[in-house]
Design a protein around this motif. Sequence first.
Motif, PDB file in Angstrom:
ATOM      1  N   ASP A 184       0.787  -1.268  -0.068  1.00 27.90           N
ATOM      2  CA  ASP A 184       0.056   0.000   0.053  1.00 27.90           C
ATOM      3  C   ASP A 184       0.873   1.217   0.156  1.00 27.90           C
ATOM      4  O   ASP A 184       0.414   2.243  -0.840  1.00 27.90           O
ATOM      5  CB  ASP A 184      -0.666   0.117   1.135  1.00 27.90           C
ATOM      6  CG  ASP A 184      -2.031  -0.998   1.246  1.00 27.90           C
ATOM      7  OD1 ASP A 184      -2.541  -1.264   0.012  1.00 27.90           O
ATOM      8  OD2 ASP A 184      -2.325  -1.605   2.256  1.00 27.90           O
ATOM      9  N   THR A 185       1.808   1.238   0.808  1.00 30.02           N
ATOM     10  CA  THR A 185       2.729   2.290   0.838  1.00 30.02           C
ATOM     11  C   THR A 185       3.539   2.864  -0.437  1.00 30.02           C
ATOM     12  O   THR A 185       4.091   3.833  -0.592  1.00 30.02           O
ATOM     13  CB  THR A 185       3.855   2.401   1.974  1.00 30.02           C
ATOM     14  OG1 THR A 185       4.706   1.332   1.909  1.00 30.02           O
ATOM     15  CG2 THR A 185       2.996   2.007   3.578  1.00 30.02           C
ATOM     16  N   ARG A 186       3.710   1.604  -1.206  1.00 32.15           N
ATOM     17  CA  ARG A 186       4.188   1.918  -2.394  1.00 32.15           C
ATOM     18  C   ARG A 186       3.416   2.551  -3.610  1.00 32.15           C
ATOM     19  O   ARG A 186       3.643   2.575  -4.750  1.00 32.15           O
ATOM     20  CB  ARG A 186       4.965   0.611  -2.996  1.00 32.15           C
ATOM     21  CG  ARG A 186       5.827  -0.364  -2.164  1.00 32.15           C
ATOM     22  CD  ARG A 186       7.035   0.555  -1.885  1.00 32.15           C
ATOM     23  NE  ARG A 186       6.915   1.348  -0.530  1.00 32.15           N
ATOM     24  CZ  ARG A 186       7.863   2.056   0.117  1.00 32.15           C
ATOM     25  NH1 ARG A 186       8.925   2.201  -0.720  1.00 32.15           N
ATOM     26  NH2 ARG A 186       7.565   2.610   1.146  1.00 32.15           N
ATOM     27  N   HIS A 187       2.115   2.443  -3.302  1.00 32.71           N
ATOM     28  CA  HIS A 187       1.357   3.081  -4.176  1.00 32.71           C
ATOM     29  C   HIS A 187       0.563   4.475  -3.618  1.00 32.71           C
ATOM     30  O   HIS A 187      -0.660   4.576  -3.556  1.00 32.71           O
ATOM     31  CB  HIS A 187      -0.098   2.025  -4.393  1.00 32.71           C
ATOM     32  CG  HIS A 187       0.326   0.989  -5.174  1.00 32.71           C
ATOM     33  ND1 HIS A 187       0.913  -0.312  -4.612  1.00 32.71           N
ATOM     34  CD2 HIS A 187       0.593   0.621  -6.536  1.00 32.71           C
ATOM     35  CE1 HIS A 187       1.413  -0.858  -5.424  1.00 32.71           C
ATOM     36  NE2 HIS A 187       1.144  -0.628  -6.589  1.00 32.71           N
ATOM     37  N   MET A 188       1.257   5.399  -3.200  1.00 35.34           N
ATOM     38  CA  MET A 188       1.016   6.595  -2.663  1.00 35.34           C
ATOM     39  C   MET A 188       1.802   7.868  -3.417  1.00 35.34           C
ATOM     40  O   MET A 188       2.715   8.431  -2.646  1.00 35.34           O
ATOM     41  CB  MET A 188       1.215   6.693  -1.036  1.00 35.34           C
ATOM     42  CG  MET A 188       0.213   5.652  -0.433  1.00 35.34           C
ATOM     43  SD  MET A 188       0.733   5.873   1.522  1.00 35.34           S
ATOM     44  CE  MET A 188      -0.282   4.760   2.271  1.00 35.34           C
ATOM     45  N   PRO A 189       1.675   7.833  -4.471  1.00 35.95           N
ATOM     46  CA  PRO A 189       2.744   8.933  -5.329  1.00 35.95           C
ATOM     47  C   PRO A 189       2.510  10.275  -4.943  1.00 35.95           C
ATOM     48  O   PRO A 189       3.449  10.776  -4.861  1.00 35.95           O
ATOM     49  CB  PRO A 189       2.150   8.593  -7.014  1.00 35.95           C
ATOM     50  CG  PRO A 189       0.776   7.929  -6.741  1.00 35.95           C
ATOM     51  CD  PRO A 189       0.565   7.230  -5.490  1.00 35.95           C
ATOM     52  N   LEU A 190       1.459  10.765  -4.916  1.00 41.30           N
ATOM     53  CA  LEU A 190       1.286  12.047  -4.451  1.00 41.30           C
ATOM     54  C   LEU A 190       1.751  12.405  -3.045  1.00 41.30           C
ATOM     55  O   LEU A 190       2.404  13.546  -2.919  1.00 41.30           O
ATOM     56  CB  LEU A 190      -0.164  12.546  -4.726  1.00 41.30           C
ATOM     57  CG  LEU A 190      -0.456  13.977  -4.212  1.00 41.30           C
ATOM     58  CD1 LEU A 190       0.328  15.042  -4.956  1.00 41.30           C
ATOM     59  CD2 LEU A 190      -2.002  14.430  -4.155  1.00 41.30           C
TER      60      LEU A 190
END
Length: 498
Positions: free
Chosen positions: A353-359
């Motif tokens: 999940d933390t790898r999919h927080m681009p902004l």
Amino acid sequence: MQLFFSWPASPPQTFLATFTTFRHCPFLITPILLFSLFLLLLVVMLLLLSIHQWRHSKDRRLPPGSMGWPYIGETLKIYTENPNSFFANRQKRYGDIFKTHILGCPCVMISSPEAARIVLVTQAHLFKPTYPPSKEKMIGPEALFFHQGAYHSRLKKFVQASFLPSAIRGSVSEIEQIVLKFLPTWENTTINTLQEMKRYAFDVAMISALGHKQDSEIKGIKHLYQCLEKGYNSMPLDLPGTPFHKAMKARKLLNETLTRLIQGRRKNEKQGGGLLGVLLGSKNQKVDQLSDSQIADNVIGVIFAAHDTTASVLTWVLKYLHDNRDLLEAVTREQEGIQQEIIEANRRLTWDDTRHMPLTTRVIQETLRTASILSFTFREAVQDVEFEGYYIPKGWKVLPLFRSIHHCADFFPHPEKFDPSRFEVPPRPNTFMPFGNGVHSCPGSELAKLEMLVLLHHLTISYRWQVIGDKDGIQYGPFPVPKRGLPVKVTPRKIKAA
């Protein structure tokens, strides 16, 4: 001789009187002696001129700049002025490399990416890491970041092993539990953001240093560390009653506490997790076993490195999100999307999940750039060095100026503007170095980013915060943070009806 050497500065009348005296006293001086004295004076003058020219030539090869007042140098200026102004004014006047004198040391400051790479990467063996002796005593002289060479390389492998993504991904649930414990205590109260972030960062640091579920051990270590921290930036006067003296007493007790913990784990053959477990397992790595003092110094060093800096960055993140409400709402939408996936899958927050927080990640990157918690790092020339056309004497400090590079308009247009979108494209090499560069870069950077992402996930979804008092201003102690530690009132977020 005394008469002869005072003569060139005398008026003509004195010269005539002197000549008359010599003429009537042939036993005092002869033409041969006079010629010899003249020749001697000429040789001395030429020698002095030669030395002056040699020194002047050498001085000319030093970078330009001002050394300020004797001994004090420009220390007061660098710690009372806005660092952006201090560095920018000198860079504009002298160029990307200039000399100064701070903290009792002659220094060369460098503010170009290419020069920073030379010092930190390509020629790192010529510039050793250096710290004030008082800080080495507090952290421990055998800590990783006081060394270079074989010992440093050996230790860094162990430290990196404990902070690799494969090692810390299992810590997400524990970090999340810390967040869920902290946030309710902030609700409907005014908090000092910096102090609360220090509490949070310390608890995470203890997990990374000592492993999991060591509540009884952590409690005593936390108290001693807090006593140690209070004297870390004090004047190094080891006299009864001074903060430094109290800190050194706490350091001794902290070392004894950690030594008992280390020996207990050795005896029970329970290495445990975290950095401590990795260091205790070093005997299996075909190298000599690390001593208790080496392990203790490095555990304390990691806690220091993971504590203040991360807390300072998180304080700035809340400041920038508070001041940019549209950005805060965009980050919240990103985190709500992840929360929805978690609810649908009936699970907890994960590493993926933390790898999919681009902004959110770009917000952290822009905070690291704009705030530049580490304005510079200290290195010391281990020998006389020819550098970028200048001469740096052995023993001089060399300071790569991360802040100047991060705020250079050539690399980051409109550098004073908080704009996370600039990180949609990777920055140029060696222009973004919030965790340093080269062999001495921070090995815990991934952990720091992870704990920030986990906190921001829950904070933005559930809460809002309002700055109390003056919204502007910076204080330095020693890292730049918002004025008064950013006092904010935290309230539950009002979710708009669909």
